[in-house]
Design an enzyme around this catalytic site. Structure first.
Site, PDB file in Angstrom:
ATOM      1  N   LYS A 153       0.867  -1.431   0.033  1.00  0.00           N
ATOM      2  CA  LYS A 153       0.025  -0.029   0.110  1.00  0.00           C
ATOM      3  C   LYS A 153       0.791   1.265   0.013  1.00  0.00           C
ATOM      4  CE  LYS A 153      -3.777  -2.211   2.624  1.00  0.00           C
ATOM      5  NZ  LYS A 153      -4.973  -2.052   3.864  1.00  0.00           N
ATOM      6  N   TYR A 156     -12.758  -2.471  -2.834  1.00  0.00           N
ATOM      7  CA  TYR A 156     -13.248  -2.386  -1.395  1.00  0.00           C
ATOM      8  C   TYR A 156     -14.650  -2.356  -1.517  1.00  0.00           C
ATOM      9  CZ  TYR A 156      -8.570  -1.859   0.702  1.00  0.00           C
ATOM     10  OH  TYR A 156      -7.151  -2.109   1.064  1.00  0.00           O
ATOM     11  N   ASN A 171      -1.841   0.219   7.450  1.00  0.00           N
ATOM     12  CA  ASN A 171      -1.319  -1.194   7.974  1.00  0.00           C
ATOM     13  C   ASN A 171      -0.437  -1.744   6.525  1.00  0.00           C
ATOM     14  OD1 ASN A 171      -3.407  -1.792   6.237  1.00  0.00           O
ATOM     15  ND2 ASN A 171      -4.690  -2.866   7.671  1.00  0.00           N
ATOM     16  N   HIS A 213      -2.086  -5.471   1.680  1.00  0.00           N
ATOM     17  CA  HIS A 213      -3.465  -6.005   1.607  1.00  0.00           C
ATOM     18  C   HIS A 213      -3.067  -7.409   1.205  1.00  0.00           C
ATOM     19  CE1 HIS A 213      -7.444  -7.278   0.063  1.00  0.00           C
ATOM     20  NE2 HIS A 213      -6.767  -7.584  -1.102  1.00  0.00           N
ATOM     21  N   GLU A 262     -10.257 -10.885  -7.015  1.00  0.00           N
ATOM     22  CA  GLU A 262      -9.331  -9.721  -6.962  1.00  0.00           C
ATOM     23  C   GLU A 262      -8.097  -9.870  -7.989  1.00  0.00           C
ATOM     24  OE1 GLU A 262      -9.777  -8.525  -2.444  1.00  0.00           O
ATOM     25  OE2 GLU A 262      -8.144  -9.749  -2.962  1.00  0.00           O
TER      26      GLU A 262
HETATM   27  P1  DAT Z   1      -7.841  -6.861   6.075  1.00  0.00           P
HETATM   28  O1  DAT Z   1      -6.838  -5.674   5.335  1.00  0.00           O
HETATM   29  O2  DAT Z   1      -6.998  -7.266   7.050  1.00  0.00           O
HETATM   30  O3  DAT Z   1      -8.454  -8.039   5.055  1.00  0.00           O
HETATM   31  P2  DAT Z   1     -10.533  -5.833   6.008  1.00  0.00           P
HETATM   32  O4  DAT Z   1     -10.683  -6.720   4.634  1.00  0.00           O
HETATM   33  O5  DAT Z   1     -11.360  -6.323   7.267  1.00  0.00           O
HETATM   34  O6  DAT Z   1      -9.009  -5.991   6.677  1.00  0.00           O
HETATM   35  O7  DAT Z   1     -10.521  -4.407   5.868  1.00  0.00           O
HETATM   36  C1  DAT Z   1      -9.921  -3.765   4.669  1.00  0.00           C
HETATM   37  C2  DAT Z   1      -9.101  -2.466   5.140  1.00  0.00           C
HETATM   38  O8  DAT Z   1      -9.930  -1.539   5.928  1.00  0.00           O
HETATM   39  C3  DAT Z   1      -7.935  -2.854   6.349  1.00  0.00           C
HETATM   40  O9  DAT Z   1      -6.788  -3.287   6.018  1.00  0.00           O
HETATM   41  C4  DAT Z   1      -8.118  -1.523   6.725  1.00  0.00           C
HETATM   42  C5  DAT Z   1      -9.485  -0.873   6.749  1.00  0.00           C
HETATM   43  N1  DAT Z   1     -10.224  -1.093   8.018  1.00  0.00           N
HETATM   44  C6  DAT Z   1     -11.075  -2.266   8.232  1.00  0.00           C
HETATM   45  N2  DAT Z   1     -11.763  -2.145   9.176  1.00  0.00           N
HETATM   46  C7  DAT Z   1     -11.623  -0.767   9.831  1.00  0.00           C
HETATM   47  C8  DAT Z   1     -11.951  -0.351  10.830  1.00  0.00           C
HETATM   48  N3  DAT Z   1     -12.688  -0.694  11.720  1.00  0.00           N
HETATM   49  N4  DAT Z   1     -11.617   1.354  11.131  1.00  0.00           N
HETATM   50  C9  DAT Z   1     -10.796   1.711   9.954  1.00  0.00           C
HETATM   51  N5  DAT Z   1     -10.260   0.967   8.948  1.00  0.00           N
HETATM   52  C10 DAT Z   1     -10.790  -0.165   8.861  1.00  0.00           C
HETATM   53 MG    MG Z   2      -9.827  -7.964   3.338  1.00  0.00          MG
END
Ligand code: DAT
Ligand code: MG
Length: 148
Positions: A9, A49, A112, A115, A126
């Site tokens: 990212k 997303y 973070n 991805h 994806e």
């Molecule tokens: P991951 O990236 O571990 O698969 P995810 O698919 O649940 O996690 O979410 C995608 C991204 O969205 C994640 O990397 C960071 C952001 N995100 C998820 N939940 C969040 C939250 N509660 N607050 C802020 N950002 C969030």
């Molecule tokens: Mg995810």
């Protein structure tokens, strides 16, 4: 053999961590079958997303992923999807296990670093969304020393 999709990212790119992150996947034995350095369009970001649309963090997430270039990758290997997720660590860096990318380099969920697809269906969709057919199937000299 399984394939999964990874994004290095914008924060990781800006912090000069591309090499460090790619090295972790390579040394784990995962094989690169797709890789491109690119600026993500808002349209692609919203498609990628889409599952999070309507959530409070959605707009911030889109702005973050389009804010600077990323490296998109497709990695291949035995149980590649789970292996990559383990290598990334938990979504919240503060809760990620030490030794994972997110724990070793991050502090906040909105920065973070990486991805990784979360299952076979998302990996397939994806990869199709980001690469289409533009992947390279190749024989790596080390394959027999990594894959039994
Ligand atoms: P991951 O990236 O571990 O698969 P995810 O698919 O649940 O996690 O979410 C995608 C991204 O969205 C994640 O990397 C960071 C952001 N995100 C998820 N939940 C969040 C939250 N509660 N607050 C802020 N950002 C969030
Ligand atoms: Mg995810």
């Amino acid at each position: 053999m399984e394939r999964t999709f990874v994004i290095i990212k914008p924060d990781a790119v800006q912090r000069g961590l591309i090499g460090e992150i790619v090295a972790r996947f390579e040394r784990r034995g995962l094989k690169i079958v797709g890789m491109k350095f690119m600026q993500v369009s808002e349209e692609l970001a919203r498609q990628h997303y889409a599952v999070h649309e309507g959530r409070p963090f959605f707009n911030g997430l889109i702005q973050y992923i389009i804010s600077a270039p990323v490296v998109a990758m497709v990695l291949e290997g035995t149980n590649a999807i789970a292996a990559v997720r383990k290598t990334l660590g938990a979504t919240k860096p503060a809760e990620a296990e030490l030794g994972t990318i997110r724990a070793d380099f991050g502090l906040e969920i909105g920065r973070n670093l990486v991805h990784g697809s979360d299952g076979p269906d998302t990996a397939a969709s994806e990869i199709a969304l980001w690469f289409g057919e533009d992947l390279v199937s190749w024989g790596r000299a080390s394959d027999p020393w990594i894959f039994e």
